[in-house]
Design a protein around this motif. Sequence first.
Motif, PDB file in Angstrom:
ATOM      1  N   ALA A  87       0.815  -1.207   0.000  1.00  0.00           N
ATOM      2  CA  ALA A  87       0.000   0.000   0.000  1.00  0.00           C
ATOM      3  C   ALA A  87       0.852   1.261   0.000  1.00  0.00           C
ATOM      4  O   ALA A  87       2.077   1.223   0.103  1.00  0.00           O
ATOM      5  CB  ALA A  87      -0.936  -0.011   1.205  1.00  0.00           C
ATOM      6  N   ASN A  88       0.139   2.399  -0.101  1.00  0.00           N
ATOM      7  CA  ASN A  88       0.726   3.738  -0.072  1.00  0.00           C
ATOM      8  C   ASN A  88       1.735   3.885  -1.204  1.00  0.00           C
ATOM      9  O   ASN A  88       1.477   3.431  -2.320  1.00  0.00           O
ATOM     10  CB  ASN A  88       1.338   4.015   1.305  1.00  0.00           C
ATOM     11  N   ASP A  89       2.879   4.495  -0.929  1.00  0.00           N
ATOM     12  CA  ASP A  89       3.843   4.719  -2.005  1.00  0.00           C
ATOM     13  C   ASP A  89       4.874   3.601  -2.108  1.00  0.00           C
ATOM     14  O   ASP A  89       5.839   3.712  -2.852  1.00  0.00           O
ATOM     15  CB  ASP A  89       4.554   6.061  -1.812  1.00  0.00           C
ATOM     16  N   ARG A  90       4.661   2.511  -1.375  1.00  0.00           N
ATOM     17  CA  ARG A  90       5.657   1.433  -1.391  1.00  0.00           C
ATOM     18  C   ARG A  90       5.688   0.707  -2.735  1.00  0.00           C
ATOM     19  O   ARG A  90       6.726   0.194  -3.141  1.00  0.00           O
ATOM     20  CB  ARG A  90       5.376   0.451  -0.260  1.00  0.00           C
ATOM     21  N   MET A  91       4.556   0.664  -3.434  1.00  0.00           N
ATOM     22  CA  MET A  91       4.550   0.036  -4.761  1.00  0.00           C
ATOM     23  C   MET A  91       5.359   0.873  -5.744  1.00  0.00           C
ATOM     24  O   MET A  91       6.072   0.330  -6.585  1.00  0.00           O
ATOM     25  CB  MET A  91       3.117  -0.149  -5.252  1.00  0.00           C
ATOM     26  N   ASP A  92       5.279   2.198  -5.638  1.00  0.00           N
ATOM     27  CA  ASP A  92       6.109   3.060  -6.484  1.00  0.00           C
ATOM     28  C   ASP A  92       7.590   2.741  -6.256  1.00  0.00           C
ATOM     29  O   ASP A  92       8.365   2.627  -7.207  1.00  0.00           O
ATOM     30  CB  ASP A  92       5.870   4.532  -6.153  1.00  0.00           C
ATOM     31  N   TRP A  93       7.955   2.635  -4.982  1.00  0.00           N
ATOM     32  CA  TRP A  93       9.353   2.351  -4.631  1.00  0.00           C
ATOM     33  C   TRP A  93       9.755   0.993  -5.183  1.00  0.00           C
ATOM     34  O   TRP A  93      10.852   0.837  -5.734  1.00  0.00           O
ATOM     35  CB  TRP A  93       9.493   2.384  -3.114  1.00  0.00           C
ATOM     36  N   LEU A  94       8.880   0.004  -5.063  1.00  0.00           N
ATOM     37  CA  LEU A  94       9.179  -1.337  -5.560  1.00  0.00           C
ATOM     38  C   LEU A  94       9.418  -1.309  -7.070  1.00  0.00           C
ATOM     39  O   LEU A  94      10.391  -1.886  -7.568  1.00  0.00           O
ATOM     40  CB  LEU A  94       8.033  -2.289  -5.214  1.00  0.00           C
ATOM     41  N   VAL A  95       8.531  -0.637  -7.813  1.00  0.00           N
ATOM     42  CA  VAL A  95       8.676  -0.576  -9.274  1.00  0.00           C
ATOM     43  C   VAL A  95       9.983   0.115  -9.649  1.00  0.00           C
ATOM     44  O   VAL A  95      10.715  -0.352 -10.536  1.00  0.00           O
ATOM     45  CB  VAL A  95       7.473   0.151  -9.903  1.00  0.00           C
ATOM     46  N   GLU A  96      10.279   1.219  -8.980  1.00  0.00           N
ATOM     47  CA  GLU A  96      11.501   1.969  -9.290  1.00  0.00           C
ATOM     48  C   GLU A  96      12.749   1.124  -9.055  1.00  0.00           C
ATOM     49  O   GLU A  96      13.625   1.010  -9.935  1.00  0.00           O
ATOM     50  CB  GLU A  96      11.556   3.233  -8.440  1.00  0.00           C
ATOM     51  N   LYS A  97      12.857   0.518  -7.872  1.00  0.00           N
ATOM     52  CA  LYS A  97      14.065  -0.233  -7.539  1.00  0.00           C
ATOM     53  C   LYS A  97      14.162  -1.539  -8.331  1.00  0.00           C
ATOM     54  O   LYS A  97      15.258  -1.952  -8.724  1.00  0.00           O
ATOM     55  CB  LYS A  97      14.116  -0.514  -6.035  1.00  0.00           C
ATOM     56  N   ALA A  98      13.028  -2.183  -8.569  1.00  0.00           N
ATOM     57  CA  ALA A  98      13.048  -3.404  -9.383  1.00  0.00           C
ATOM     58  C   ALA A  98      13.516  -3.095 -10.794  1.00  0.00           C
ATOM     59  O   ALA A  98      14.265  -3.868 -11.404  1.00  0.00           O
ATOM     60  CB  ALA A  98      11.667  -4.044  -9.393  1.00  0.00           C
ATOM     61  N   THR A  99      13.088  -1.948 -11.339  1.00  0.00           N
ATOM     62  CA  THR A  99      13.545  -1.539 -12.673  1.00  0.00           C
ATOM     63  C   THR A  99      15.044  -1.300 -12.681  1.00  0.00           C
ATOM     64  O   THR A  99      15.758  -1.726 -13.596  1.00  0.00           O
ATOM     65  CB  THR A  99      12.801  -0.276 -13.120  1.00  0.00           C
ATOM     66  N   GLU A 100      15.550  -0.632 -11.656  1.00  0.00           N
ATOM     67  CA  GLU A 100      16.993  -0.388 -11.575  1.00  0.00           C
ATOM     68  C   GLU A 100      17.776  -1.696 -11.547  1.00  0.00           C
ATOM     69  O   GLU A 100      18.902  -1.776 -12.069  1.00  0.00           O
ATOM     70  CB  GLU A 100      17.315   0.429 -10.326  1.00  0.00           C
ATOM     71  N   LEU A 101      17.183  -2.738 -10.965  1.00  0.00           N
ATOM     72  CA  LEU A 101      17.858  -4.031 -10.861  1.00  0.00           C
ATOM     73  C   LEU A 101      17.594  -4.930 -12.066  1.00  0.00           C
ATOM     74  O   LEU A 101      18.052  -6.062 -12.104  1.00  0.00           O
ATOM     75  CB  LEU A 101      17.431  -4.740  -9.576  1.00  0.00           C
ATOM     76  N   GLY A 102      16.851  -4.424 -13.058  1.00  0.00           N
ATOM     77  CA  GLY A 102      16.709  -5.147 -14.311  1.00  0.00           C
ATOM     78  C   GLY A 102      15.547  -6.094 -14.402  1.00  0.00           C
ATOM     79  O   GLY A 102      15.565  -7.023 -15.216  1.00  0.00           O
ATOM     80  N   VAL A 103      14.481  -5.901 -13.618  1.00  0.00           N
ATOM     81  CA  VAL A 103      13.321  -6.778 -13.715  1.00  0.00           C
ATOM     82  C   VAL A 103      12.759  -6.739 -15.135  1.00  0.00           C
ATOM     83  O   VAL A 103      12.779  -5.699 -15.804  1.00  0.00           O
ATOM     84  CB  VAL A 103      12.245  -6.363 -12.680  1.00  0.00           C
ATOM     85  N   ALA A 104      12.278  -7.877 -15.619  1.00  0.00           N
ATOM     86  CA  ALA A 104      11.751  -7.955 -16.981  1.00  0.00           C
ATOM     87  C   ALA A 104      10.299  -7.511 -17.061  1.00  0.00           C
ATOM     88  O   ALA A 104       9.878  -6.908 -18.056  1.00  0.00           O
ATOM     89  CB  ALA A 104      11.894  -9.381 -17.511  1.00  0.00           C
ATOM     90  N   SER A 105       9.495  -7.828 -16.039  1.00  0.00           N
ATOM     91  CA  SER A 105       8.097  -7.402 -16.002  1.00  0.00           C
ATOM     92  C   SER A 105       7.592  -7.504 -14.571  1.00  0.00           C
ATOM     93  O   SER A 105       8.183  -8.209 -13.743  1.00  0.00           O
ATOM     94  CB  SER A 105       7.220  -8.252 -16.927  1.00  0.00           C
ATOM     95  N   ILE A 106       6.501  -6.791 -14.296  1.00  0.00           N
ATOM     96  CA  ILE A 106       5.873  -6.827 -12.985  1.00  0.00           C
ATOM     97  C   ILE A 106       4.375  -7.010 -13.154  1.00  0.00           C
ATOM     98  O   ILE A 106       3.733  -6.253 -13.898  1.00  0.00           O
ATOM     99  CB  ILE A 106       6.151  -5.544 -12.174  1.00  0.00           C
ATOM    100  N   GLN A 107       3.834  -8.013 -12.488  1.00  0.00           N
ATOM    101  CA  GLN A 107       2.391  -8.260 -12.469  1.00  0.00           C
ATOM    102  C   GLN A 107       1.844  -7.834 -11.107  1.00  0.00           C
ATOM    103  O   GLN A 107       2.059  -8.511 -10.108  1.00  0.00           O
ATOM    104  CB  GLN A 107       2.092  -9.739 -12.717  1.00  0.00           C
ATOM    105  N   PRO A 108       1.136  -6.694 -11.013  1.00  0.00           N
ATOM    106  CA  PRO A 108       0.528  -6.300  -9.737  1.00  0.00           C
ATOM    107  C   PRO A 108      -0.683  -7.188  -9.433  1.00  0.00           C
ATOM    108  O   PRO A 108      -1.541  -7.397 -10.295  1.00  0.00           O
ATOM    109  CB  PRO A 108       0.096  -4.848  -9.967  1.00  0.00           C
ATOM    110  N   LEU A 109      -0.723  -7.716  -8.208  1.00  0.00           N
ATOM    111  CA  LEU A 109      -1.786  -8.645  -7.823  1.00  0.00           C
ATOM    112  C   LEU A 109      -2.548  -8.140  -6.597  1.00  0.00           C
ATOM    113  O   LEU A 109      -1.960  -7.549  -5.689  1.00  0.00           O
ATOM    114  CB  LEU A 109      -1.192 -10.023  -7.493  1.00  0.00           C
ATOM    115  N   MET A 110      -3.857  -8.406  -6.599  1.00  0.00           N
ATOM    116  CA  MET A 110      -4.661  -8.249  -5.395  1.00  0.00           C
ATOM    117  C   MET A 110      -4.887  -9.631  -4.811  1.00  0.00           C
ATOM    118  O   MET A 110      -5.329 -10.546  -5.507  1.00  0.00           O
ATOM    119  CB  MET A 110      -6.002  -7.587  -5.717  1.00  0.00           C
ATOM    120  N   THR A 111      -4.553  -9.780  -3.528  1.00  0.00           N
ATOM    121  CA  THR A 111      -4.666 -11.067  -2.865  1.00  0.00           C
ATOM    122  C   THR A 111      -5.612 -10.939  -1.671  1.00  0.00           C
ATOM    123  O   THR A 111      -6.127  -9.858  -1.369  1.00  0.00           O
ATOM    124  CB  THR A 111      -3.286 -11.553  -2.386  1.00  0.00           C
ATOM    125  N   GLU A 112      -5.802 -12.044  -0.982  1.00  0.00           N
ATOM    126  CA  GLU A 112      -6.736 -12.073   0.147  1.00  0.00           C
ATOM    127  C   GLU A 112      -6.386 -11.049   1.215  1.00  0.00           C
ATOM    128  O   GLU A 112      -7.273 -10.433   1.822  1.00  0.00           O
ATOM    129  CB  GLU A 112      -6.731 -13.488   0.746  1.00  0.00           C
TER     130      GLU A 112
END
Length: 244
Positions: A87-112
Amino acid sequence: MPRIYQPQALQAGLQFELTPEGARHVQVLRLQPGDGITLFGDPVAGGEWDATVRKMGRSSVEVEVGAHQALEREPARAVHLAVGMPANDRMDWLVEKATELGVASIQPLMTERSVLRLKGERADKKQSHWQAVAVAACEQCGGNRVPLIHPVRTLDDWLRQPSPEGLLCGVLSLAPGSRPLLQVAATDPAAPLLLVHGPEGGLSPQEEQALLAQGYAPVTLGPRVLRAETAAIAALAAIALAGA
């Protein structure tokens, strides 16, 4: 030299106007005609293109393309993430840092146990926002391949689609018997990885069992309980540092 994302086929000598986002970036940097920039995002040639600013308008920037540089800074192994959105801005941080580390794709999921709930127009806006975060991260870090941020889906809906062939699939787990991530990755060194992890509070036992039933290997990053966004980055960093 400033790097600008320009997702189109380019060639030396081509003159054209940057995308509105690219033009805004150039104007914020207060560049002037004659200044050099680097363009990336060519879906055909890949790599980077040298370019020169030719004209500056009130809301437009015209450039001329120069030489192509066949440079790629991507990891040797593609890693895809399917993440229970924090939640909050942590997903922004995750996308930014994962991109810097070379992630190929990100699937955002809603879970229980997801705190962040998105659907309809709000989900579409968030996806576009996260894609823009990934673009900005690539402009900063030197990556020439922007990771794809998929539309938001529920975990149940996402699991109904067939698993892509050729992927080595794992779910980050605290369950006894989970194997170290790098140990699992070493079982098929040539295969791209797909890693799933939950949001705050983790995946429910039922969700984890559903993943295991589809062949996902339970993997661990160690004995400590990491935040959702930290776990994703730790996994990417471990794989990148190990060259796994």
